[in-house]
Enzyme design. Structure first.
Site, PDB file in Angstrom:
ATOM      1  N   CYS A  42     -44.712 -36.733 -11.401  1.00  0.00           N
ATOM      2  CA  CYS A  42     -44.792 -35.521 -10.591  1.00  0.00           C
ATOM      3  C   CYS A  42     -45.435 -34.394 -11.406  1.00  0.00           C
ATOM      4  O   CYS A  42     -45.232 -34.279 -12.615  1.00  0.00           O
ATOM      5  CB  CYS A  42     -43.416 -35.113 -10.067  1.00  0.00           C
ATOM      6  N   GLU A  43     -46.214 -33.590 -10.715  1.00  0.00           N
ATOM      7  CA  GLU A  43     -46.933 -32.519 -11.399  1.00  0.00           C
ATOM      8  C   GLU A  43     -46.045 -31.329 -11.745  1.00  0.00           C
ATOM      9  O   GLU A  43     -46.467 -30.450 -12.503  1.00  0.00           O
ATOM     10  CB  GLU A  43     -48.103 -32.047 -10.544  1.00  0.00           C
ATOM     11  N   HIS A  44     -44.833 -31.301 -11.219  1.00  0.00           N
ATOM     12  CA  HIS A  44     -43.946 -30.161 -11.465  1.00  0.00           C
ATOM     13  C   HIS A  44     -43.135 -30.316 -12.741  1.00  0.00           C
ATOM     14  O   HIS A  44     -42.939 -29.345 -13.481  1.00  0.00           O
ATOM     15  CB  HIS A  44     -43.014 -29.954 -10.270  1.00  0.00           C
ATOM     16  N   HIS A  45     -42.630 -31.529 -13.006  1.00  0.00           N
ATOM     17  CA  HIS A  45     -41.821 -31.760 -14.198  1.00  0.00           C
ATOM     18  C   HIS A  45     -42.357 -32.899 -15.056  1.00  0.00           C
ATOM     19  O   HIS A  45     -41.773 -33.233 -16.077  1.00  0.00           O
ATOM     20  CB  HIS A  45     -40.367 -32.084 -13.806  1.00  0.00           C
ATOM     21  N   GLN A 104     -45.872 -36.710  -3.879  1.00  0.00           N
ATOM     22  CA  GLN A 104     -45.938 -37.885  -3.014  1.00  0.00           C
ATOM     23  C   GLN A 104     -46.715 -37.615  -1.735  1.00  0.00           C
ATOM     24  O   GLN A 104     -47.436 -38.483  -1.237  1.00  0.00           O
ATOM     25  CB  GLN A 104     -44.523 -38.376  -2.694  1.00  0.00           C
ATOM     26  N   HIS A 158     -37.767 -40.086  -7.274  1.00  0.00           N
ATOM     27  CA  HIS A 158     -38.364 -39.089  -8.155  1.00  0.00           C
ATOM     28  C   HIS A 158     -37.419 -38.752  -9.298  1.00  0.00           C
ATOM     29  O   HIS A 158     -36.292 -38.310  -9.071  1.00  0.00           O
ATOM     30  CB  HIS A 158     -38.689 -37.826  -7.357  1.00  0.00           C
ATOM     31  N   CYS A 179     -37.517 -36.309 -11.229  1.00  0.00           N
ATOM     32  CA  CYS A 179     -37.174 -34.886 -11.284  1.00  0.00           C
ATOM     33  C   CYS A 179     -35.954 -34.568 -10.431  1.00  0.00           C
ATOM     34  O   CYS A 179     -35.320 -33.521 -10.597  1.00  0.00           O
ATOM     35  CB  CYS A 179     -38.354 -34.034 -10.850  1.00  0.00           C
TER      36      CYS A 179
END
Length: 205
Positions: A96-99, A137, A165, A167
């Site tokens: 994931c690009e956030h975490h 996703q 996920h 995260c």
């Protein structure tokens, strides 16, 4: 001093185990280890910066390819077959690009051919090309469907992805076992309720 601490690259440039790792990349990983509370100079962590950097080259290898390339070779000698083509439960892993935490799941990809078909392994390669990038996703689902739609010109495309996920399961709310499902339907699978019902049933939904 060189920016790299390894010798010249040998063989296939995409073999991550042989790729030289720049010192600034290693320093960044040592900083993260130190900030997390450990000692990057202890025995077990000495080579970790290089291993982590090379692992991320693998995780993000999709940036070095155009997934549409896998759809460039098609076949028209299909014995008159013009019905649904479905590849179910294709395993994949992304981050994931956030975490930058793992996304692990499976995808089902279907299309309704328009005179031509593509080798079934190419559908999995398209998925891998997009999943081996920093992702969410929802975007991954849309990218896979749109790529097939634009380059195969089928009557319809359906993509359904189920994933867990990291995260969400390993941090924050910490709820392991929770899955997320996303879908993208195009063409006849969007416009014709019978085609939509058929493909979703065959996918197991």
């Amino acid at each position: 001093m060189s920016d790299y601490d390894d010798g010249p690259l040998e063989g296939d440039i995409y073999e991550a185990a042989k790729v030289p790792v720049p010192h600034d990349v290693q320093d960044a990983i040592r900083t993260l280890i130190r900030w997390s509370g450990d000692d990057p100079t202890r025995e077990g962590l000495i080579d970790t910066p290089k291993r982590v950097a090379r692992a991320w080259l693998e995780y993000c290898s999709g940036y070095g390819e155009d997934p549409a390339h896998h759809l460039s070779r098609t076949f028209k000698e299909v014995g008159g077959y013009d019905e649904l083509v479905l590849l179910k439960d294709i395993p994949f892993q992304s981050h994931c690009e956030h975490h930058m935490a793992p996304i692990t799941g499976k995808a089902s990809i279907a299309y309704m051919p328009n005179k031509r078909v593509v080798g079934i392994s190419k559908l999995a390669r398209v998925l891998n090309g997009f999943s081996r990038r920093l992702q969410i996703q929802e975007r991954l689902t849309a990218q896979v469907a749109q790529c097939i739609w634009e380059h195969l010109h089928p009557h319809g495309v359906a993509v359904v992805i189920e994933a867990q996920h990291g995260c969400m399961t390993a941090r924050g709310v910490r709820t392991p076992g929770v899955g997320m499902t996303t879908s993208r339907l195009l063409g006849c699978f969007l416009d014709d309720h019978r085609s939509r019902a058929e493909v979703l049933k065959l996918m197991g939904y």
